[in-house]
Design a protein around this motif. Sequence first.
Motif, PDB file in Angstrom:
ATOM      1  N   GLN A   1       0.815  -1.206   0.000  1.00 38.89           N
ATOM      2  CA  GLN A   1       0.000   0.000   0.000  1.00 38.89           C
ATOM      3  C   GLN A   1       0.853   1.261   0.000  1.00 38.89           C
ATOM      4  O   GLN A   1       0.761   2.079  -0.901  1.00 38.89           O
ATOM      5  CB  GLN A   1      -0.938   0.001   1.219  1.00 38.89           C
ATOM      6  N   SER A   2       1.654   1.418   1.037  1.00 37.58           N
ATOM      7  CA  SER A   2       2.486   2.604   1.151  1.00 37.58           C
ATOM      8  C   SER A   2       3.603   2.337   2.138  1.00 37.58           C
ATOM      9  O   SER A   2       3.550   1.384   2.919  1.00 37.58           O
ATOM     10  CB  SER A   2       1.666   3.816   1.623  1.00 37.58           C
ATOM     11  N   LYS A   3       4.602   3.193   2.083  1.00 32.15           N
ATOM     12  CA  LYS A   3       5.728   3.064   3.001  1.00 32.15           C
ATOM     13  C   LYS A   3       5.265   3.220   4.449  1.00 32.15           C
ATOM     14  O   LYS A   3       5.702   2.494   5.338  1.00 32.15           O
ATOM     15  CB  LYS A   3       6.777   4.113   2.660  1.00 32.15           C
ATOM     16  N   LYS A   4       4.360   4.168   4.683  1.00 35.20           N
ATOM     17  CA  LYS A   4       3.850   4.423   6.033  1.00 35.20           C
ATOM     18  C   LYS A   4       3.076   3.228   6.572  1.00 35.20           C
ATOM     19  O   LYS A   4       3.232   2.842   7.737  1.00 35.20           O
ATOM     20  CB  LYS A   4       2.943   5.654   5.996  1.00 35.20           C
ATOM     21  N   ALA A   5       2.242   2.615   5.729  1.00 38.73           N
ATOM     22  CA  ALA A   5       1.452   1.457   6.161  1.00 38.73           C
ATOM     23  C   ALA A   5       2.357   0.284   6.505  1.00 38.73           C
ATOM     24  O   ALA A   5       2.162  -0.395   7.519  1.00 38.73           O
ATOM     25  CB  ALA A   5       0.472   1.062   5.060  1.00 38.73           C
TER      26      ALA A   5
ATOM     27  N   ILE B   1       7.446  -7.894   4.981  1.00 39.93           N
ATOM     28  CA  ILE B   1       7.179  -6.454   4.949  1.00 39.93           C
ATOM     29  C   ILE B   1       8.437  -5.680   4.563  1.00 39.93           C
ATOM     30  O   ILE B   1       8.406  -4.774   3.725  1.00 39.93           O
ATOM     31  CB  ILE B   1       6.659  -5.975   6.319  1.00 39.93           C
ATOM     32  N   ASN B   2       9.553  -6.030   5.178  1.00 42.63           N
ATOM     33  CA  ASN B   2      10.781  -5.283   4.934  1.00 42.63           C
ATOM     34  C   ASN B   2      11.380  -5.578   3.569  1.00 42.63           C
ATOM     35  O   ASN B   2      11.996  -4.691   2.958  1.00 42.63           O
ATOM     36  CB  ASN B   2      11.789  -5.584   6.049  1.00 42.63           C
ATOM     37  N   VAL B   3      11.199  -6.795   3.072  1.00 40.76           N
ATOM     38  CA  VAL B   3      11.634  -7.086   1.701  1.00 40.76           C
ATOM     39  C   VAL B   3      10.830  -6.247   0.721  1.00 40.76           C
ATOM     40  O   VAL B   3      11.379  -5.662  -0.233  1.00 40.76           O
ATOM     41  CB  VAL B   3      11.478  -8.593   1.392  1.00 40.76           C
ATOM     42  N   MET B   4       9.507  -6.169   0.940  1.00 48.59           N
ATOM     43  CA  MET B   4       8.663  -5.380   0.057  1.00 48.59           C
ATOM     44  C   MET B   4       8.997  -3.888   0.149  1.00 48.59           C
ATOM     45  O   MET B   4       8.935  -3.158  -0.833  1.00 48.59           O
ATOM     46  CB  MET B   4       7.192  -5.605   0.395  1.00 48.59           C
ATOM     47  N   LEU B   5       9.365  -3.426   1.355  1.00 49.81           N
ATOM     48  CA  LEU B   5       9.775  -2.028   1.508  1.00 49.81           C
ATOM     49  C   LEU B   5      10.994  -1.728   0.641  1.00 49.81           C
ATOM     50  O   LEU B   5      11.076  -0.687  -0.013  1.00 49.81           O
ATOM     51  CB  LEU B   5      10.096  -1.730   2.976  1.00 49.81           C
TER      52      LEU B   5
ATOM     53  N   ASP C   1      14.057  11.022   6.648  1.00 50.57           N
ATOM     54  CA  ASP C   1      15.322  10.534   6.092  1.00 50.57           C
ATOM     55  C   ASP C   1      15.148   9.095   5.606  1.00 50.57           C
ATOM     56  O   ASP C   1      14.898   8.187   6.404  1.00 50.57           O
ATOM     57  CB  ASP C   1      16.417  10.608   7.171  1.00 50.57           C
ATOM     58  N   ASP C   2      15.281   8.877   4.296  1.00 48.77           N
ATOM     59  CA  ASP C   2      15.125   7.537   3.734  1.00 48.77           C
ATOM     60  C   ASP C   2      16.179   6.565   4.251  1.00 48.77           C
ATOM     61  O   ASP C   2      15.963   5.347   4.262  1.00 48.77           O
ATOM     62  CB  ASP C   2      15.214   7.592   2.207  1.00 48.77           C
ATOM     63  N   THR C   3      17.318   7.098   4.673  1.00 47.60           N
ATOM     64  CA  THR C   3      18.375   6.226   5.174  1.00 47.60           C
ATOM     65  C   THR C   3      17.934   5.474   6.420  1.00 47.60           C
ATOM     66  O   THR C   3      18.323   4.330   6.638  1.00 47.60           O
ATOM     67  CB  THR C   3      19.637   7.060   5.498  1.00 47.60           C
ATOM     68  N   VAL C   4      17.098   6.110   7.244  1.00 45.87           N
ATOM     69  CA  VAL C   4      16.629   5.480   8.480  1.00 45.87           C
ATOM     70  C   VAL C   4      15.755   4.277   8.152  1.00 45.87           C
ATOM     71  O   VAL C   4      15.993   3.158   8.627  1.00 45.87           O
ATOM     72  CB  VAL C   4      15.844   6.496   9.342  1.00 45.87           C
ATOM     73  N   ILE C   5      14.740   4.494   7.324  1.00 44.50           N
ATOM     74  CA  ILE C   5      13.840   3.402   6.948  1.00 44.50           C
ATOM     75  C   ILE C   5      14.595   2.332   6.168  1.00 44.50           C
ATOM     76  O   ILE C   5      14.416   1.132   6.384  1.00 44.50           O
ATOM     77  CB  ILE C   5      12.668   3.942   6.116  1.00 44.50           C
ATOM     78  N   GLY C   6      15.452   2.766   5.266  1.00 41.15           N
ATOM     79  CA  GLY C   6      16.194   1.812   4.447  1.00 41.15           C
ATOM     80  C   GLY C   6      17.119   0.933   5.257  1.00 41.15           C
ATOM     81  O   GLY C   6      17.237  -0.273   5.005  1.00 41.15           O
TER      82      GLY C   6
ATOM     83  N   THR D   1       9.955   0.627  -2.554  1.00 42.94           N
ATOM     84  CA  THR D   1      10.331   2.025  -2.342  1.00 42.94           C
ATOM     85  C   THR D   1      11.774   2.318  -2.711  1.00 42.94           C
ATOM     86  O   THR D   1      12.127   3.476  -2.924  1.00 42.94           O
ATOM     87  CB  THR D   1      10.104   2.422  -0.872  1.00 42.94           C
ATOM     88  N   ARG D   2      12.614   1.278  -2.744  1.00 38.97           N
ATOM     89  CA  ARG D   2      14.042   1.447  -3.037  1.00 38.97           C
ATOM     90  C   ARG D   2      14.631   2.630  -2.268  1.00 38.97           C
ATOM     91  O   ARG D   2      15.106   3.611  -2.855  1.00 38.97           O
ATOM     92  CB  ARG D   2      14.264   1.647  -4.543  1.00 38.97           C
ATOM     93  N   PRO D   3      14.604   2.561  -0.936  1.00 45.36           N
ATOM     94  CA  PRO D   3      15.097   3.695  -0.138  1.00 45.36           C
ATOM     95  C   PRO D   3      16.602   3.864  -0.284  1.00 45.36           C
ATOM     96  O   PRO D   3      17.339   2.896  -0.502  1.00 45.36           O
ATOM     97  CB  PRO D   3      14.730   3.288   1.301  1.00 45.36           C
ATOM     98  N   SER D   4      17.035   5.116  -0.188  1.00 47.32           N
ATOM     99  CA  SER D   4      18.472   5.382  -0.247  1.00 47.32           C
ATOM    100  C   SER D   4      19.098   5.008   1.083  1.00 47.32           C
ATOM    101  O   SER D   4      18.559   5.303   2.147  1.00 47.32           O
ATOM    102  CB  SER D   4      18.718   6.861  -0.549  1.00 47.32           C
ATOM    103  N   ILE D   5      20.238   4.345   1.013  1.00 46.54           N
ATOM    104  CA  ILE D   5      20.934   3.891   2.215  1.00 46.54           C
ATOM    105  C   ILE D   5      22.347   4.447   2.180  1.00 46.54           C
ATOM    106  O   ILE D   5      22.974   4.509   1.127  1.00 46.54           O
ATOM    107  CB  ILE D   5      20.965   2.353   2.303  1.00 46.54           C
TER     108      ILE D   5
END
Length: 268
Positions: free
Chosen positions: A22-26, A139-143, A88-93, A147-151
Amino acid sequence: MSAIYDYLRAVAIVVAFIAAKQSKKAAWSFDLILTAWFGMGCFLFPQTVVSKVFESPSDPAVGYGVQTLGACFLGVACFQYLCLNSRDDTVIGSIALSKALGFVPLLATSLYTYVTYQKKVDHAAFCFLLTIYTGIWLINVMLLVETRPSIGRREQRGPKMKETMASNYLVQSIGVLLISNIFTSWYAPCFLRKEDKKSFIVSQIVFVGLLTLASVYYCNLRKENTKAVLLQIGHSLVGGILPAVGYFLLTREDRVPTNSYFTRSKSS
């Protein structure tokens, strides 16, 4: 009744997949709820978890292992909660990467224990554990994929525990979660906001505090003498030294005044 639980487990996996899509937040919120709920259950009700999964409720060492496992999950959940509004995408990533990589050996050791010791574990309860781990991992694999967050770039002796199937599995699980946490520690210096760095340090302090409480509870069950209690608590608190120093340094940086203006020379 077991058929109902099988359906519920299947639904939980589907919900985890849909939430991640659905979304990164969800995905972030559902992962936080799952992690905190499981950690709280292990930490507050260790003997219930032991009796349901391992069927050896009289062993305080196994209960201590379950509480330590719960403290690991709660430490991660604390960091996620404090960074819930981070931009910060680095945190989520970094967290997504640490769980996506770290939960692979956790799932592997869980499957190995389940297959090897089928007669010593409760099948429904152990499958429930696998569902939780699979949901968090998925969930984290799908994230990472969606979203391909920057790390960004780039052995301590514990309490004596009798070697059993339950103790081996718990030690392996705790080790895997601590290894998983290394990835977040590696990327934490690259976080853009100082608040996110401080949140990670606070989560480590929370983990050490919960581990110390578990140690006190374990020593109380074992009726240990004062020297053994102090030694056990000391071992638990050692891991909090560096996070405490880091928190102090970050707090001191916040108090250092910085001048953002220039004064004119008298000669001018």
